[in-house]
Design a protein around this motif. Structure first.
Motif, mmCIF file in Angstrom:
data_model
loop_
_atom_site.group_PDB
_atom_site.id
_atom_site.type_symbol
_atom_site.label_atom_id
_atom_site.label_comp_id
_atom_site.label_asym_id
_atom_site.label_seq_id
_atom_site.Cartn_x
_atom_site.Cartn_y
_atom_site.Cartn_z
ATOM 1 N N ALA A 1 0.985 -1.307 -0.033
ATOM 2 C CA ALA A 1 -0.070 0.087 0.018
ATOM 3 C C ALA A 1 0.667 1.260 0.012
ATOM 4 O O ALA A 1 0.525 2.316 -0.664
ATOM 5 C CB ALA A 1 -0.855 -0.127 1.045
ATOM 6 N N ASN A 2 2.002 1.236 0.753
ATOM 7 C CA ASN A 2 2.681 2.491 0.876
ATOM 8 C C ASN A 2 4.412 2.091 0.735
ATOM 9 O O ASN A 2 5.088 3.010 0.937
ATOM 10 C CB ASN A 2 2.285 3.032 2.191
ATOM 11 C CG ASN A 2 3.157 2.062 3.495
ATOM 12 O OD1 ASN A 2 3.224 1.212 3.127
ATOM 13 N ND2 ASN A 2 3.036 2.651 4.535
ATOM 14 N N GLN B 1 -4.352 -1.768 1.351
ATOM 15 C CA GLN B 1 -3.886 -2.169 2.871
ATOM 16 C C GLN B 1 -2.286 -3.106 2.585
ATOM 17 O O GLN B 1 -2.321 -3.584 1.362
ATOM 18 C CB GLN B 1 -4.773 -3.427 3.488
ATOM 19 C CG GLN B 1 -5.958 -2.736 3.892
ATOM 20 C CD GLN B 1 -6.547 -3.934 4.893
ATOM 21 O OE1 GLN B 1 -6.470 -5.113 4.648
ATOM 22 N NE2 GLN B 1 -7.360 -3.195 5.921
ATOM 23 N N ASN B 2 -1.390 -2.862 3.316
ATOM 24 C CA ASN B 2 -0.272 -3.507 3.298
ATOM 25 C C ASN B 2 -0.686 -5.092 3.792
ATOM 26 O O ASN B 2 -1.832 -5.341 4.668
ATOM 27 C CB ASN B 2 0.641 -3.022 4.354
ATOM 28 C CG ASN B 2 1.170 -1.602 3.928
ATOM 29 O OD1 ASN B 2 1.593 -1.593 2.867
ATOM 30 N ND2 ASN B 2 1.529 -0.894 4.923
ATOM 31 N N THR C 1 -4.211 -5.169 12.700
ATOM 32 C CA THR C 1 -4.987 -4.630 11.532
ATOM 33 C C THR C 1 -4.879 -3.062 11.730
ATOM 34 O O THR C 1 -4.710 -2.771 10.441
ATOM 35 C CB THR C 1 -6.515 -4.734 12.212
ATOM 36 O OG1 THR C 1 -6.908 -6.347 12.226
ATOM 37 C CG2 THR C 1 -7.577 -4.174 11.273
ATOM 38 N N ASN C 2 -4.790 -2.526 12.736
ATOM 39 C CA ASN C 2 -4.939 -1.113 12.730
ATOM 40 C C ASN C 2 -3.240 -0.495 12.330
ATOM 41 O O ASN C 2 -2.872 0.032 11.474
ATOM 42 C CB ASN C 2 -5.099 -0.304 14.083
ATOM 43 C CG ASN C 2 -6.492 -0.432 14.191
ATOM 44 O OD1 ASN C 2 -7.291 -0.027 13.538
ATOM 45 N ND2 ASN C 2 -6.629 -1.223 15.492
ATOM 46 N N ARG C 3 -2.167 -1.182 12.953
ATOM 47 C CA ARG C 3 -1.034 -0.533 12.762
ATOM 48 C C ARG C 3 -0.063 -1.371 11.490
ATOM 49 O O ARG C 3 0.475 -0.414 10.748
ATOM 50 C CB ARG C 3 0.021 -1.067 14.062
ATOM 51 C CG ARG C 3 1.726 -0.493 13.889
ATOM 52 C CD ARG C 3 1.642 0.629 13.781
ATOM 53 N NE ARG C 3 3.019 1.315 13.954
ATOM 54 C CZ ARG C 3 3.401 2.445 13.651
ATOM 55 N NH1 ARG C 3 2.653 3.397 13.146
ATOM 56 N NH2 ARG C 3 4.699 2.699 13.607
ATOM 57 N N LEU C 4 -0.195 -2.716 11.219
ATOM 58 C CA LEU C 4 0.251 -3.236 10.117
ATOM 59 C C LEU C 4 -0.559 -3.263 8.856
ATOM 60 O O LEU C 4 -0.074 -2.587 7.755
ATOM 61 C CB LEU C 4 0.611 -4.660 10.502
ATOM 62 C CG LEU C 4 1.610 -4.924 11.588
ATOM 63 C CD1 LEU C 4 1.779 -6.395 11.858
ATOM 64 C CD2 LEU C 4 2.850 -4.224 11.391
ATOM 65 N N ASN D 1 -1.462 0.441 8.125
ATOM 66 C CA ASN D 1 -0.587 1.485 8.460
ATOM 67 C C ASN D 1 -0.930 2.653 9.193
ATOM 68 O O ASN D 1 -0.434 3.753 8.668
ATOM 69 C CB ASN D 1 -0.132 1.797 6.791
ATOM 70 C CG ASN D 1 1.398 2.467 7.091
ATOM 71 O OD1 ASN D 1 2.148 1.806 7.957
ATOM 72 N ND2 ASN D 1 1.633 3.402 6.227
ATOM 73 N N ASP D 2 -1.269 2.516 10.289
ATOM 74 C CA ASP D 2 -2.242 3.627 11.045
ATOM 75 C C ASP D 2 -0.849 4.045 12.045
ATOM 76 O O ASP D 2 -0.633 3.345 13.277
ATOM 77 C CB ASP D 2 -3.339 3.361 11.948
ATOM 78 C CG ASP D 2 -3.839 4.329 12.659
ATOM 79 O OD1 ASP D 2 -3.341 5.721 12.884
ATOM 80 O OD2 ASP D 2 -4.691 4.282 13.485
#
Length: 133
Positions: free
Chosen positions: A17-18, A99-100, A118-121, A124-125
């Motif tokens: 994703a990034n 999403q990553n 879910t949130n961090r990985l 990517n939050d």
């Protein structure tokens, strides 16, 4: 003036994703590479507005800070004093993911919580549990 060798086998090895990883064949130890990119609004009619990403000596590169669900294209040329610049080699036009994707395994000593995964990985939050503070 002799032209620098054209970069071959310029490809995307990893894409998320990034971030992405680019690889290419080394044209020689004394050459360096100029990499440019463009953000593409319409893949059927890409603009010609390229932006310089940088100069590099290695034959691979990790690029982060890409935007999610965005079309990009990268190009590369080799450069060396006493040679004219090579012709450009380009990647295909590609779209980053929303999403990553991570393969996460667990061990007895350490288990990541599903919310963290879910949130961090995946999403990517960066604001969800900043471990660098």
């Amino acid at each position: 003036m002799i032209k620098a060798p054209k970069v071959t086998n310029f490809k995307i090895e990893k894409l998320a994703a990034n971030y992405l990883k680019l690889n290419w064949d080394n044209v020689g130890d004394n050459f360096y590479y100029i990499i440019e990119y463009r953000v593409i609004q319409n893949p059927d009619n890409p603009s010609n507005q390229w932006h310089q990403y940088g100069y590099f000596y290695d034959a691979s590169l990790w690029i982060d800070q890409l935007s999610r669900t965005t079309y990009y294209q990268f190009r590369i040329k080799s450069v060396f004093d006493g040679f004219s610049d090579s012709e450009w080699s380009e990647t295909e036009i590609f779209k980053t993911f929303d999403q990553n994707s991570y393969d996460v395994s667990t061990v007895t000593e350490f288990r990541l919580a599903e919310d963290y995964i879910t949130n961090r990985l995946l999403n990517n939050d960066d604001t969800y549990i900043n471990l660098n503070e």
